[in-house]
Design a protein around this motif. Structure first.
Motif, PDB file in Angstrom:
ATOM      1  N   PHE A  80      -1.377   0.531   8.256  1.00  0.00           N
ATOM      2  CA  PHE A  80       0.067   0.345   8.081  1.00  0.00           C
ATOM      3  C   PHE A  80       0.575  -0.755   9.009  1.00  0.00           C
ATOM      4  O   PHE A  80       1.329  -1.640   8.589  1.00  0.00           O
ATOM      5  N   ALA A  81       0.155  -0.704  10.272  1.00  0.00           N
ATOM      6  CA  ALA A  81       0.602  -1.705  11.242  1.00  0.00           C
ATOM      7  C   ALA A  81       0.108  -3.099  10.870  1.00  0.00           C
ATOM      8  O   ALA A  81       0.872  -4.076  10.946  1.00  0.00           O
ATOM      9  N   VAL A  82      -1.152  -3.210  10.453  1.00  0.00           N
ATOM     10  CA  VAL A  82      -1.699  -4.514  10.066  1.00  0.00           C
ATOM     11  C   VAL A  82      -0.921  -5.093   8.901  1.00  0.00           C
ATOM     12  O   VAL A  82      -0.526  -6.264   8.909  1.00  0.00           O
ATOM     13  N   ALA A  83      -0.709  -4.281   7.866  1.00  0.00           N
ATOM     14  CA  ALA A  83      -0.002  -4.767   6.680  1.00  0.00           C
ATOM     15  C   ALA A  83       1.460  -5.075   6.989  1.00  0.00           C
ATOM     16  O   ALA A  83       2.003  -6.087   6.504  1.00  0.00           O
ATOM     17  N   TYR A  84       2.098  -4.229   7.775  1.00  0.00           N
ATOM     18  CA  TYR A  84       3.519  -4.445   8.095  1.00  0.00           C
ATOM     19  C   TYR A  84       3.727  -5.752   8.849  1.00  0.00           C
ATOM     20  O   TYR A  84       4.555  -6.592   8.449  1.00  0.00           O
ATOM     21  N   PHE A  85       2.994  -5.946   9.930  1.00  0.00           N
ATOM     22  CA  PHE A  85       3.201  -7.138  10.749  1.00  0.00           C
ATOM     23  C   PHE A  85       2.720  -8.407  10.043  1.00  0.00           C
ATOM     24  O   PHE A  85       3.324  -9.479  10.214  1.00  0.00           O
ATOM     25  N   SER A  86       1.672  -8.296   9.228  1.00  0.00           N
ATOM     26  CA  SER A  86       1.219  -9.459   8.466  1.00  0.00           C
ATOM     27  C   SER A  86       2.274  -9.864   7.450  1.00  0.00           C
ATOM     28  O   SER A  86       2.608 -11.053   7.317  1.00  0.00           O
ATOM     29  N   ALA A  87       2.808  -8.890   6.721  1.00  0.00           N
ATOM     30  CA  ALA A  87       3.820  -9.183   5.705  1.00  0.00           C
ATOM     31  C   ALA A  87       5.097  -9.723   6.334  1.00  0.00           C
ATOM     32  O   ALA A  87       5.731 -10.640   5.787  1.00  0.00           O
TER      33      ALA A  87
ATOM     34  N   LEU B  37       7.313  -1.897   2.811  1.00  0.00           N
ATOM     35  CA  LEU B  37       6.650  -1.412   1.603  1.00  0.00           C
ATOM     36  C   LEU B  37       5.224  -1.936   1.485  1.00  0.00           C
ATOM     37  O   LEU B  37       4.361  -1.265   0.901  1.00  0.00           O
ATOM     38  N   CYS B  38       4.951  -3.111   2.015  1.00  0.00           N
ATOM     39  CA  CYS B  38       3.565  -3.591   2.056  1.00  0.00           C
ATOM     40  C   CYS B  38       2.721  -2.679   2.946  1.00  0.00           C
ATOM     41  O   CYS B  38       1.581  -2.330   2.602  1.00  0.00           O
ATOM     42  N   GLY B  39       3.274  -2.301   4.089  1.00  0.00           N
ATOM     43  CA  GLY B  39       2.568  -1.385   4.976  1.00  0.00           C
ATOM     44  C   GLY B  39       2.323  -0.045   4.306  1.00  0.00           C
ATOM     45  O   GLY B  39       1.232   0.526   4.414  1.00  0.00           O
ATOM     46  N   LEU B  40       3.324   0.441   3.598  1.00  0.00           N
ATOM     47  CA  LEU B  40       3.208   1.724   2.917  1.00  0.00           C
ATOM     48  C   LEU B  40       2.163   1.661   1.804  1.00  0.00           C
ATOM     49  O   LEU B  40       1.361   2.591   1.623  1.00  0.00           O
ATOM     50  N   ALA B  41       2.142   0.569   1.057  1.00  0.00           N
ATOM     51  CA  ALA B  41       1.188   0.423  -0.053  1.00  0.00           C
ATOM     52  C   ALA B  41      -0.253   0.377   0.437  1.00  0.00           C
ATOM     53  O   ALA B  41      -1.174   0.800  -0.272  1.00  0.00           O
TER      54      ALA B  41
ATOM     55  N   LEU C  59      -1.948   5.500  -5.076  1.00  0.00           N
ATOM     56  CA  LEU C  59      -0.674   5.474  -4.360  1.00  0.00           C
ATOM     57  C   LEU C  59      -0.222   4.051  -4.082  1.00  0.00           C
ATOM     58  O   LEU C  59       0.982   3.758  -4.095  1.00  0.00           O
ATOM     59  N   ALA C  60      -1.173   3.142  -3.849  1.00  0.00           N
ATOM     60  CA  ALA C  60      -0.815   1.743  -3.621  1.00  0.00           C
ATOM     61  C   ALA C  60      -0.076   1.182  -4.829  1.00  0.00           C
ATOM     62  O   ALA C  60       0.958   0.501  -4.698  1.00  0.00           O
ATOM     63  N   PHE C  61      -0.574   1.488  -6.030  1.00  0.00           N
ATOM     64  CA  PHE C  61       0.068   0.965  -7.229  1.00  0.00           C
ATOM     65  C   PHE C  61       1.389   1.660  -7.526  1.00  0.00           C
ATOM     66  O   PHE C  61       2.283   1.069  -8.134  1.00  0.00           O
ATOM     67  N   VAL C  62       1.521   2.910  -7.112  1.00  0.00           N
ATOM     68  CA  VAL C  62       2.806   3.595  -7.243  1.00  0.00           C
ATOM     69  C   VAL C  62       3.861   2.883  -6.406  1.00  0.00           C
ATOM     70  O   VAL C  62       4.972   2.593  -6.872  1.00  0.00           O
ATOM     71  N   VAL C  63       3.512   2.593  -5.153  1.00  0.00           N
ATOM     72  CA  VAL C  63       4.454   1.910  -4.259  1.00  0.00           C
ATOM     73  C   VAL C  63       4.761   0.496  -4.770  1.00  0.00           C
ATOM     74  O   VAL C  63       5.919   0.062  -4.784  1.00  0.00           O
ATOM     75  N   ILE C  64       3.724  -0.225  -5.200  1.00  0.00           N
ATOM     76  CA  ILE C  64       3.919  -1.584  -5.715  1.00  0.00           C
ATOM     77  C   ILE C  64       4.814  -1.574  -6.944  1.00  0.00           C
ATOM     78  O   ILE C  64       5.701  -2.423  -7.103  1.00  0.00           O
ATOM     79  N   ASN C  65       4.595  -0.606  -7.825  1.00  0.00           N
ATOM     80  CA  ASN C  65       5.416  -0.501  -9.032  1.00  0.00           C
ATOM     81  C   ASN C  65       6.879  -0.227  -8.679  1.00  0.00           C
ATOM     82  O   ASN C  65       7.793  -0.848  -9.239  1.00  0.00           O
TER      83      ASN C  65
ATOM     84  N   VAL D 138       7.468 -12.221  -5.955  1.00  0.00           N
ATOM     85  CA  VAL D 138       6.285 -12.425  -6.784  1.00  0.00           C
ATOM     86  C   VAL D 138       5.073 -12.725  -5.904  1.00  0.00           C
ATOM     87  O   VAL D 138       3.959 -12.252  -6.149  1.00  0.00           O
ATOM     88  N   GLU D 139       5.284 -13.513  -4.851  1.00  0.00           N
ATOM     89  CA  GLU D 139       4.187 -13.861  -3.939  1.00  0.00           C
ATOM     90  C   GLU D 139       3.652 -12.620  -3.225  1.00  0.00           C
ATOM     91  O   GLU D 139       2.440 -12.438  -3.084  1.00  0.00           O
ATOM     92  N   ALA D 140       4.570 -11.755  -2.782  1.00  0.00           N
ATOM     93  CA  ALA D 140       4.145 -10.525  -2.109  1.00  0.00           C
ATOM     94  C   ALA D 140       3.391  -9.614  -3.077  1.00  0.00           C
ATOM     95  O   ALA D 140       2.384  -9.000  -2.710  1.00  0.00           O
ATOM     96  N   PHE D 141       3.877  -9.550  -4.315  1.00  0.00           N
ATOM     97  CA  PHE D 141       3.223  -8.724  -5.324  1.00  0.00           C
ATOM     98  C   PHE D 141       1.788  -9.175  -5.556  1.00  0.00           C
ATOM     99  O   PHE D 141       0.854  -8.367  -5.540  1.00  0.00           O
ATOM    100  N   TYR D 142       1.583 -10.465  -5.775  1.00  0.00           N
ATOM    101  CA  TYR D 142       0.242 -10.968  -6.034  1.00  0.00           C
ATOM    102  C   TYR D 142      -0.654 -10.855  -4.804  1.00  0.00           C
ATOM    103  O   TYR D 142      -1.858 -10.629  -4.918  1.00  0.00           O
ATOM    104  N   THR D 143      -0.067 -11.020  -3.634  1.00  0.00           N
ATOM    105  CA  THR D 143      -0.849 -10.863  -2.405  1.00  0.00           C
ATOM    106  C   THR D 143      -1.389  -9.437  -2.288  1.00  0.00           C
ATOM    107  O   THR D 143      -2.575  -9.228  -1.977  1.00  0.00           O
TER     108      THR D 143
END
Length: 415
Positions: free
Chosen positions: A96-103, A115-119, A366-372, A383-388
Protein backbone atom coordinates in the motif's frame (compact mmCIF):
# COMPACT_ATOMS: atom_id res chain seq x y z
CA UNK A 1 -25.26 -18.12 -29.95
CA UNK A 2 -22.80 -15.22 -29.71
CA UNK A 3 -22.03 -15.95 -26.05
CA UNK A 4 -21.56 -19.64 -26.79
CA UNK A 5 -19.13 -18.73 -29.59
CA UNK A 6 -17.07 -16.67 -27.14
CA UNK A 7 -17.01 -19.60 -24.72
CA UNK A 8 -15.86 -21.88 -27.55
CA UNK A 9 -12.99 -19.49 -28.35
CA UNK A 10 -12.00 -19.36 -24.67
CA UNK A 11 -12.07 -23.15 -24.37
CA UNK A 12 -9.98 -23.44 -27.53
CA UNK A 13 -7.45 -21.03 -25.99
CA UNK A 14 -7.43 -23.20 -22.83
CA UNK A 15 -6.42 -26.20 -24.92
CA UNK A 16 -3.71 -24.15 -26.66
CA UNK A 17 -2.49 -22.78 -23.32
CA UNK A 18 -2.36 -26.28 -21.84
CA UNK A 19 -0.33 -27.51 -24.83
CA UNK A 20 2.09 -24.56 -24.51
CA UNK A 21 2.38 -25.14 -20.76
CA UNK A 22 3.30 -28.77 -21.39
CA UNK A 23 5.92 -27.83 -23.97
CA UNK A 24 7.45 -24.97 -21.97
CA UNK A 25 7.00 -26.62 -18.55
CA UNK A 26 5.44 -23.41 -17.24
CA UNK A 27 2.21 -23.32 -15.27
CA UNK A 28 -0.93 -23.15 -17.46
CA UNK A 29 -2.16 -20.08 -15.55
CA UNK A 30 0.50 -17.91 -17.19
CA UNK A 31 -0.58 -19.09 -20.63
CA UNK A 32 -4.26 -18.57 -19.82
CA UNK A 33 -3.51 -14.93 -19.00
CA UNK A 34 -1.33 -14.58 -22.10
CA UNK A 35 -3.97 -16.07 -24.42
CA UNK A 36 -6.65 -13.78 -23.01
CA UNK A 37 -4.48 -10.69 -23.60
CA UNK A 38 -3.55 -11.74 -27.13
CA UNK A 39 -7.09 -12.66 -28.19
CA UNK A 40 -8.68 -9.45 -26.92
CA UNK A 41 -6.09 -7.30 -28.67
CA UNK A 42 -6.51 -9.26 -31.91
CA UNK A 43 -10.27 -8.74 -31.71
CA UNK A 44 -11.08 -12.44 -31.29
CA UNK A 45 -12.56 -11.70 -27.85
CA UNK A 46 -14.58 -8.59 -26.91
CA UNK A 47 -13.20 -5.99 -24.54
CA UNK A 48 -16.45 -6.14 -22.56
CA UNK A 49 -17.43 -9.73 -21.88
CA UNK A 50 -21.16 -10.59 -22.01
CA UNK A 51 -22.81 -11.31 -18.71
CA UNK A 52 -22.92 -15.04 -19.47
CA UNK A 53 -19.12 -15.24 -19.73
CA UNK A 54 -18.64 -12.97 -16.72
CA UNK A 55 -20.88 -15.15 -14.56
CA UNK A 56 -19.32 -18.32 -15.95
CA UNK A 57 -15.86 -17.02 -15.03
CA UNK A 58 -17.17 -16.07 -11.57
CA UNK A 59 -18.45 -19.61 -11.13
CA UNK A 60 -15.02 -20.84 -12.17
CA UNK A 61 -13.17 -18.98 -9.45
CA UNK A 62 -15.76 -20.10 -6.88
CA UNK A 63 -15.22 -23.76 -7.81
CA UNK A 64 -11.43 -23.31 -7.88
CA UNK A 65 -11.41 -21.94 -4.36
CA UNK A 66 -13.82 -24.63 -3.18
CA UNK A 67 -11.55 -27.30 -4.66
CA UNK A 68 -8.54 -25.84 -2.85
CA UNK A 69 -10.41 -25.68 0.45
CA UNK A 70 -11.71 -29.21 -0.11
CA UNK A 71 -8.10 -30.47 -0.22
CA UNK A 72 -7.01 -28.54 2.85
CA UNK A 73 -7.12 -29.90 6.39
CA UNK A 74 -9.24 -27.65 8.62
CA UNK A 75 -6.93 -27.94 11.63
CA UNK A 76 -3.90 -26.97 9.52
CA UNK A 77 -5.75 -23.90 8.28
CA UNK A 78 -6.77 -22.76 11.77
CA UNK A 79 -3.28 -23.33 13.17
CA UNK A 80 -1.78 -21.42 10.25
CA UNK A 81 -3.95 -18.37 10.97
CA UNK A 82 -2.11 -17.97 14.27
CA UNK A 83 1.18 -17.82 12.36
CA UNK A 84 -0.04 -15.62 9.52
CA UNK A 85 -1.17 -12.38 11.13
CA UNK A 86 2.23 -10.76 10.57
CA UNK A 87 2.35 -11.82 6.92
CA UNK A 88 -1.11 -10.36 6.35
CA UNK A 89 -0.26 -7.12 8.16
CA UNK A 90 3.19 -6.32 6.78
CA UNK A 91 2.43 -7.97 3.44
CA UNK A 92 -0.37 -5.42 2.97
CA UNK A 93 1.05 -2.27 4.58
CA UNK A 94 4.25 -2.23 2.51
CA UNK A 95 2.56 -2.66 -0.93
CA UNK A 96 0.00 0.00 0.00
CA UNK A 97 2.77 2.43 0.95
CA UNK A 98 4.80 1.68 -2.20
CA UNK A 99 1.81 2.17 -4.49
CA UNK A 100 0.53 5.25 -2.65
CA UNK A 101 3.80 7.17 -2.65
CA UNK A 102 4.69 6.10 -6.20
CA UNK A 103 1.30 7.23 -7.52
CA UNK A 104 1.47 10.50 -5.64
CA UNK A 105 4.94 11.14 -7.10
CA UNK A 106 3.68 10.38 -10.63
CA UNK A 107 0.41 12.36 -10.63
CA UNK A 108 0.42 14.62 -7.54
CA UNK A 109 -3.15 13.66 -6.64
CA UNK A 110 -4.01 12.29 -3.22
CA UNK A 111 -7.23 10.53 -4.26
CA UNK A 112 -5.51 8.79 -7.18
CA UNK A 113 -2.66 7.77 -4.88
CA UNK A 114 -5.08 6.50 -2.24
CA UNK A 115 -6.96 4.26 -4.67
CA UNK A 116 -3.78 3.05 -6.36
CA UNK A 117 -2.50 1.98 -2.95
CA UNK A 118 -5.79 0.27 -2.19
CA UNK A 119 -5.85 -1.56 -5.54
CA UNK A 120 -2.37 -2.93 -5.00
CA UNK A 121 -2.94 -4.18 -1.45
CA UNK A 122 -4.88 -7.47 -1.61
CA UNK A 123 -3.26 -10.67 -2.86
CA UNK A 124 -4.83 -12.68 -5.71
CA UNK A 125 -4.84 -15.91 -3.74
CA UNK A 126 -6.63 -17.90 -6.45
CA UNK A 127 -3.82 -17.28 -8.95
CA UNK A 128 -1.19 -18.26 -6.40
CA UNK A 129 -2.96 -21.38 -5.20
CA UNK A 130 -3.53 -22.65 -8.74
CA UNK A 131 0.14 -21.99 -9.52
CA UNK A 132 1.20 -23.88 -6.39
CA UNK A 133 -1.10 -26.77 -7.25
CA UNK A 134 0.35 -27.05 -10.76
CA UNK A 135 3.78 -27.39 -9.15
CA UNK A 136 2.60 -29.95 -6.58
CA UNK A 137 3.00 -27.52 -3.67
CA UNK A 138 -0.61 -26.73 -2.77
CA UNK A 139 -0.58 -28.74 0.48
CA UNK A 140 2.69 -27.44 1.89
CA UNK A 141 2.86 -25.22 5.02
CA UNK A 142 3.87 -22.32 2.77
CA UNK A 143 0.71 -22.72 0.68
CA UNK A 144 -1.47 -22.75 3.80
CA UNK A 145 0.38 -19.69 5.09
CA UNK A 146 -0.28 -17.86 1.82
CA UNK A 147 -3.96 -18.83 1.87
CA UNK A 148 -4.62 -17.78 5.45
CA UNK A 149 -2.63 -14.55 5.04
CA UNK A 150 -4.51 -13.72 1.86
CA UNK A 151 -7.87 -14.36 3.54
CA UNK A 152 -6.92 -12.00 6.36
CA UNK A 153 -5.61 -9.56 3.74
CA UNK A 154 -8.87 -9.68 1.81
CA UNK A 155 -10.91 -9.06 4.94
CA UNK A 156 -8.82 -6.00 5.78
CA UNK A 157 -8.81 -4.80 2.17
CA UNK A 158 -12.58 -5.12 1.88
CA UNK A 159 -12.90 -3.08 5.03
CA UNK A 160 -10.64 -0.38 3.58
CA UNK A 161 -12.54 -0.44 0.27
CA UNK A 162 -15.77 0.24 2.14
CA UNK A 163 -14.11 3.02 4.16
CA UNK A 164 -11.71 4.73 1.73
CA UNK A 165 -13.61 4.64 -1.58
CA UNK A 166 -16.47 6.83 -0.28
CA UNK A 167 -13.86 9.17 1.19
CA UNK A 168 -11.96 9.42 -2.11
CA UNK A 169 -15.18 10.04 -4.04
CA UNK A 170 -16.29 12.67 -1.54
CA UNK A 171 -19.41 10.70 -0.60
CA UNK A 172 -18.52 10.08 3.05
CA UNK A 173 -16.09 10.69 5.85
CA UNK A 174 -14.48 8.29 8.30
CA UNK A 175 -17.07 6.87 10.70
CA UNK A 176 -16.36 4.78 13.77
CA UNK A 177 -19.79 3.16 13.40
CA UNK A 178 -19.00 2.21 9.80
CA UNK A 179 -15.67 0.65 10.76
CA UNK A 180 -17.24 -1.31 13.63
CA UNK A 181 -20.00 -2.52 11.30
CA UNK A 182 -17.48 -3.90 8.81
CA UNK A 183 -15.50 -5.67 11.55
CA UNK A 184 -18.72 -7.05 13.00
CA UNK A 185 -19.80 -8.43 9.62
CA UNK A 186 -16.44 -10.16 9.18
CA UNK A 187 -16.66 -11.79 12.61
CA UNK A 188 -20.30 -12.76 12.06
CA UNK A 189 -19.53 -14.46 8.74
CA UNK A 190 -16.76 -16.65 10.12
CA UNK A 191 -18.80 -17.51 13.21
CA UNK A 192 -21.71 -18.52 10.98
CA UNK A 193 -19.48 -20.69 8.79
CA UNK A 194 -18.10 -22.32 11.94
CA UNK A 195 -21.63 -23.08 13.10
CA UNK A 196 -22.50 -24.60 9.73
CA UNK A 197 -19.37 -26.75 9.77
CA UNK A 198 -19.48 -27.81 13.41
CA UNK A 199 -23.18 -28.11 14.22
CA UNK A 200 -25.41 -28.33 11.16
CA UNK A 201 -23.03 -30.65 9.28
CA UNK A 202 -21.43 -32.86 11.96
CA UNK A 203 -19.98 -36.26 11.15
CA UNK A 204 -22.36 -37.72 13.72
CA UNK A 205 -25.58 -35.66 13.97
CA UNK A 206 -26.62 -37.40 17.19
CA UNK A 207 -23.54 -36.04 18.96
CA UNK A 208 -24.65 -32.40 18.96
CA UNK A 209 -27.41 -30.34 20.54
CA UNK A 210 -28.83 -29.71 17.08
CA UNK A 211 -30.21 -33.29 17.05
CA UNK A 212 -33.13 -32.05 19.16
CA UNK A 213 -34.37 -29.89 16.30
CA UNK A 214 -36.95 -31.39 13.93
CA UNK A 215 -35.67 -32.54 10.50
CA UNK A 216 -32.34 -30.66 10.74
CA UNK A 217 -31.37 -32.56 13.87
CA UNK A 218 -31.60 -35.89 12.08
CA UNK A 219 -29.85 -34.87 8.86
CA UNK A 220 -26.09 -34.46 8.52
CA UNK A 221 -24.02 -33.64 5.48
CA UNK A 222 -23.29 -37.35 5.05
CA UNK A 223 -27.00 -37.98 4.39
CA UNK A 224 -27.07 -35.30 1.71
CA UNK A 225 -23.93 -36.53 -0.03
CA UNK A 226 -25.20 -40.14 0.04
CA UNK A 227 -28.49 -39.35 -1.73
CA UNK A 228 -29.26 -41.55 -4.73
CA UNK A 229 -26.47 -43.99 -3.83
CA UNK A 230 -23.91 -41.21 -4.24
CA UNK A 231 -25.11 -40.08 -7.67
CA UNK A 232 -25.80 -36.54 -6.42
CA UNK A 233 -22.61 -36.11 -4.40
CA UNK A 234 -20.99 -33.68 -6.83
CA UNK A 235 -24.17 -31.65 -7.20
CA UNK A 236 -24.49 -31.40 -3.42
CA UNK A 237 -20.86 -30.27 -3.07
CA UNK A 238 -21.15 -27.62 -5.78
CA UNK A 239 -24.41 -26.39 -4.27
CA UNK A 240 -22.74 -26.00 -0.88
CA UNK A 241 -19.84 -24.10 -2.51
CA UNK A 242 -22.20 -21.69 -4.29
CA UNK A 243 -24.48 -21.17 -1.29
CA UNK A 244 -21.64 -20.36 1.11
CA UNK A 245 -20.13 -18.16 -1.62
CA UNK A 246 -23.43 -16.27 -1.85
CA UNK A 247 -23.47 -16.00 1.94
CA UNK A 248 -19.98 -14.48 1.83
CA UNK A 249 -21.17 -12.01 -0.82
CA UNK A 250 -24.02 -10.92 1.43
CA UNK A 251 -21.47 -10.15 4.14
CA UNK A 252 -19.40 -8.07 1.71
CA UNK A 253 -16.68 -10.60 0.80
CA UNK A 254 -15.79 -12.06 -2.56
CA UNK A 255 -17.78 -15.32 -3.08
CA UNK A 256 -14.48 -17.16 -3.61
CA UNK A 257 -13.60 -16.61 0.07
CA UNK A 258 -16.87 -18.24 1.09
CA UNK A 259 -16.31 -21.14 -1.30
CA UNK A 260 -12.89 -21.80 0.21
CA UNK A 261 -14.39 -21.84 3.69
CA UNK A 262 -17.10 -24.23 2.44
CA UNK A 263 -14.39 -26.61 1.24
CA UNK A 264 -12.70 -26.40 4.63
CA UNK A 265 -15.76 -27.52 6.61
CA UNK A 266 -16.21 -30.70 4.55
CA UNK A 267 -14.31 -33.62 6.04
CA UNK A 268 -13.27 -36.93 4.54
CA UNK A 269 -15.38 -38.77 7.11
CA UNK A 270 -18.57 -37.43 5.48
CA UNK A 271 -17.97 -39.77 2.51
CA UNK A 272 -18.08 -43.00 4.47
CA UNK A 273 -21.25 -44.38 2.85
CA UNK A 274 -22.47 -47.05 0.38
CA UNK A 275 -19.45 -49.22 1.07
CA UNK A 276 -21.11 -52.05 -0.85
CA UNK A 277 -20.27 -50.21 -4.08
CA UNK A 278 -16.53 -50.46 -3.30
CA UNK A 279 -15.97 -46.84 -4.32
CA UNK A 280 -13.91 -44.29 -2.44
CA UNK A 281 -16.45 -41.49 -2.80
CA UNK A 282 -14.06 -38.93 -1.31
CA UNK A 283 -11.33 -39.52 -3.90
CA UNK A 284 -13.95 -39.84 -6.63
CA UNK A 285 -15.48 -36.48 -5.68
CA UNK A 286 -12.10 -34.80 -5.44
CA UNK A 287 -11.16 -36.03 -8.88
CA UNK A 288 -14.30 -34.64 -10.48
CA UNK A 289 -14.18 -31.34 -8.59
CA UNK A 290 -10.52 -30.86 -9.56
CA UNK A 291 -11.33 -31.58 -13.20
CA UNK A 292 -14.15 -29.05 -13.21
CA UNK A 293 -12.08 -26.46 -11.37
CA UNK A 294 -8.75 -26.72 -13.16
CA UNK A 295 -9.58 -28.03 -16.64
CA UNK A 296 -12.73 -26.50 -18.08
CA UNK A 297 -14.60 -23.99 -15.90
CA UNK A 298 -11.84 -22.48 -13.74
CA UNK A 299 -9.54 -21.58 -16.68
CA UNK A 300 -12.26 -19.34 -18.12
CA UNK A 301 -11.68 -16.98 -15.18
CA UNK A 302 -7.98 -16.60 -16.00
CA UNK A 303 -8.51 -16.14 -19.74
CA UNK A 304 -11.13 -13.47 -18.99
CA UNK A 305 -8.68 -11.87 -16.56
CA UNK A 306 -6.10 -11.64 -19.35
CA UNK A 307 -8.55 -9.69 -21.52
CA UNK A 308 -8.33 -6.76 -19.09
CA UNK A 309 -5.07 -5.64 -20.70
CA UNK A 310 -5.93 -3.71 -23.87
CA UNK A 311 -2.91 -2.69 -25.94
CA UNK A 312 -2.70 0.96 -27.04
CA UNK A 313 0.77 1.59 -28.50
CA UNK A 314 1.10 5.32 -27.71
CA UNK A 315 -0.43 5.08 -24.26
CA UNK A 316 1.49 1.89 -23.52
CA UNK A 317 4.80 3.59 -24.27
CA UNK A 318 3.87 6.69 -22.27
CA UNK A 319 3.04 4.74 -19.06
CA UNK A 320 5.74 2.09 -19.41
CA UNK A 321 8.28 3.90 -17.16
CA UNK A 322 5.72 4.42 -14.38
CA UNK A 323 4.50 0.83 -14.72
CA UNK A 324 8.00 -0.62 -14.49
CA UNK A 325 8.89 1.55 -11.50
CA UNK A 326 5.68 0.60 -9.68
CA UNK A 327 6.13 -3.07 -10.59
CA UNK A 328 9.73 -3.10 -9.34
CA UNK A 329 8.77 -1.39 -6.09
CA UNK A 330 5.87 -3.76 -5.44
CA UNK A 331 7.92 -6.79 -6.47
CA UNK A 332 10.71 -6.02 -4.00
CA UNK A 333 8.45 -4.62 -1.28
CA UNK A 334 5.94 -7.46 -1.35
CA UNK A 335 8.49 -10.27 -1.34
CA UNK A 336 10.66 -8.64 1.32
CA UNK A 337 7.84 -7.70 3.69
CA UNK A 338 5.97 -11.01 3.40
CA UNK A 339 9.12 -13.13 3.64
CA UNK A 340 10.48 -11.30 6.68
CA UNK A 341 7.09 -11.44 8.39
CA UNK A 342 6.79 -15.16 7.63
CA UNK A 343 10.23 -15.78 9.11
CA UNK A 344 10.06 -13.62 12.23
CA UNK A 345 6.34 -13.57 13.13
CA UNK A 346 5.23 -16.88 11.64
CA UNK A 347 8.25 -19.02 12.41
CA UNK A 348 8.62 -20.36 8.85
CA UNK A 349 12.04 -21.39 7.57
CA UNK A 350 13.71 -19.14 4.99
CA UNK A 351 12.83 -21.40 2.08
CA UNK A 352 9.12 -21.36 2.94
CA UNK A 353 9.26 -17.65 3.80
CA UNK A 354 10.53 -16.73 0.36
CA UNK A 355 7.92 -18.98 -1.26
CA UNK A 356 5.27 -17.08 0.70
CA UNK A 357 6.78 -13.80 -0.52
CA UNK A 358 6.58 -14.96 -4.14
CA UNK A 359 3.07 -16.28 -3.61
CA UNK A 360 1.82 -12.91 -2.34
CA UNK A 361 2.72 -11.06 -5.57
CA UNK A 362 -0.51 -11.62 -7.49
CA UNK A 363 -3.23 -9.02 -7.85
CA UNK A 364 -6.63 -9.81 -9.34
CA UNK A 365 -10.21 -9.76 -8.04
CA UNK A 366 -10.16 -6.95 -5.50
CA UNK A 367 -7.67 -4.91 -7.53
CA UNK A 368 -10.06 -4.88 -10.48
CA UNK A 369 -13.00 -4.04 -8.22
CA UNK A 370 -11.16 -0.96 -6.96
CA UNK A 371 -9.97 -0.02 -10.47
CA UNK A 372 -13.49 -0.37 -11.83
CA UNK A 373 -14.94 1.81 -9.06
CA UNK A 374 -12.24 4.44 -9.40
CA UNK A 375 -12.01 4.60 -13.20
CA UNK A 376 -15.40 3.56 -14.58
CA UNK A 377 -17.87 4.55 -11.88
CA UNK A 378 -16.34 7.71 -10.44
CA UNK A 379 -13.63 8.77 -12.95
CA UNK A 380 -11.10 9.37 -10.16
CA UNK A 381 -8.26 7.63 -11.97
CA UNK A 382 -6.79 9.24 -15.05
CA UNK A 383 -6.36 7.16 -18.19
CA UNK A 384 -2.61 7.06 -17.51
CA UNK A 385 -3.15 5.85 -13.94
CA UNK A 386 -5.61 3.22 -15.17
CA UNK A 387 -3.19 1.78 -17.72
CA UNK A 388 -0.32 1.93 -15.25
CA UNK A 389 -2.28 -0.16 -12.75
CA UNK A 390 -3.45 -2.60 -15.42
CA UNK A 391 0.05 -3.16 -16.78
CA UNK A 392 1.55 -3.41 -13.30
CA UNK A 393 -1.11 -5.93 -12.28
CA UNK A 394 -0.45 -8.00 -15.39
CA UNK A 395 3.30 -8.04 -14.69
CA UNK A 396 2.74 -9.02 -11.06
CA UNK A 397 0.38 -11.82 -12.07
CA UNK A 398 2.87 -13.15 -14.59
CA UNK A 399 5.56 -13.06 -11.89
CA UNK A 400 3.66 -15.44 -9.61
CA UNK A 401 3.92 -18.68 -11.64
CA UNK A 402 7.39 -17.76 -12.91
CA UNK A 403 8.89 -17.14 -9.46
CA UNK A 404 7.14 -20.16 -7.93
CA UNK A 405 8.40 -22.34 -10.76
CA UNK A 406 11.94 -20.96 -10.35
CA UNK A 407 11.99 -21.31 -6.56
CA UNK A 408 10.53 -24.81 -6.59
CA UNK A 409 13.92 -26.35 -7.41
CA UNK A 410 15.35 -24.69 -4.29
CA UNK A 411 12.29 -25.07 -2.11
CA UNK A 412 12.84 -27.66 0.66
CA UNK A 413 9.57 -29.34 1.70
CA UNK A 414 8.59 -32.57 3.37
CA UNK A 415 6.04 -34.44 1.26
Amino acid sequence: MYDIAILAIIWLSVLVASFLAHKTRLTPVLWYLFCGAILVNLGALPQEMPIFITDFAELGIIIIMFALGFEEDTNNFLNSMKRSWGIALFGAVVPFAVAYFSAYYFWQNNNIALLCGLAMTATAVSLTMVSLKSEGLSKTPAATGIMTSAVLDDIASLAFVAILVPIATGEATVSLDGILLIIGKAVAFFVLVTIIGGWLFPTNPESTIINKLPIIGKIGLRHILAMGKGEYTILALLLIAVLVGLLAHEFGFHPAVGAYMAGLIIKKEYFDFHQEKEIDFYLHARGIIDNVAFSWIGPVFFVALGTKLIFDADLFVSVLPESLILFAGLFVGQITSAALAAKYTGGFDWSSSLMIGFGMLGRAELAFVVINIAFVQHQILSVEAFYTLMLTTFLLNCSVPLTIRWWKSKFQVLI
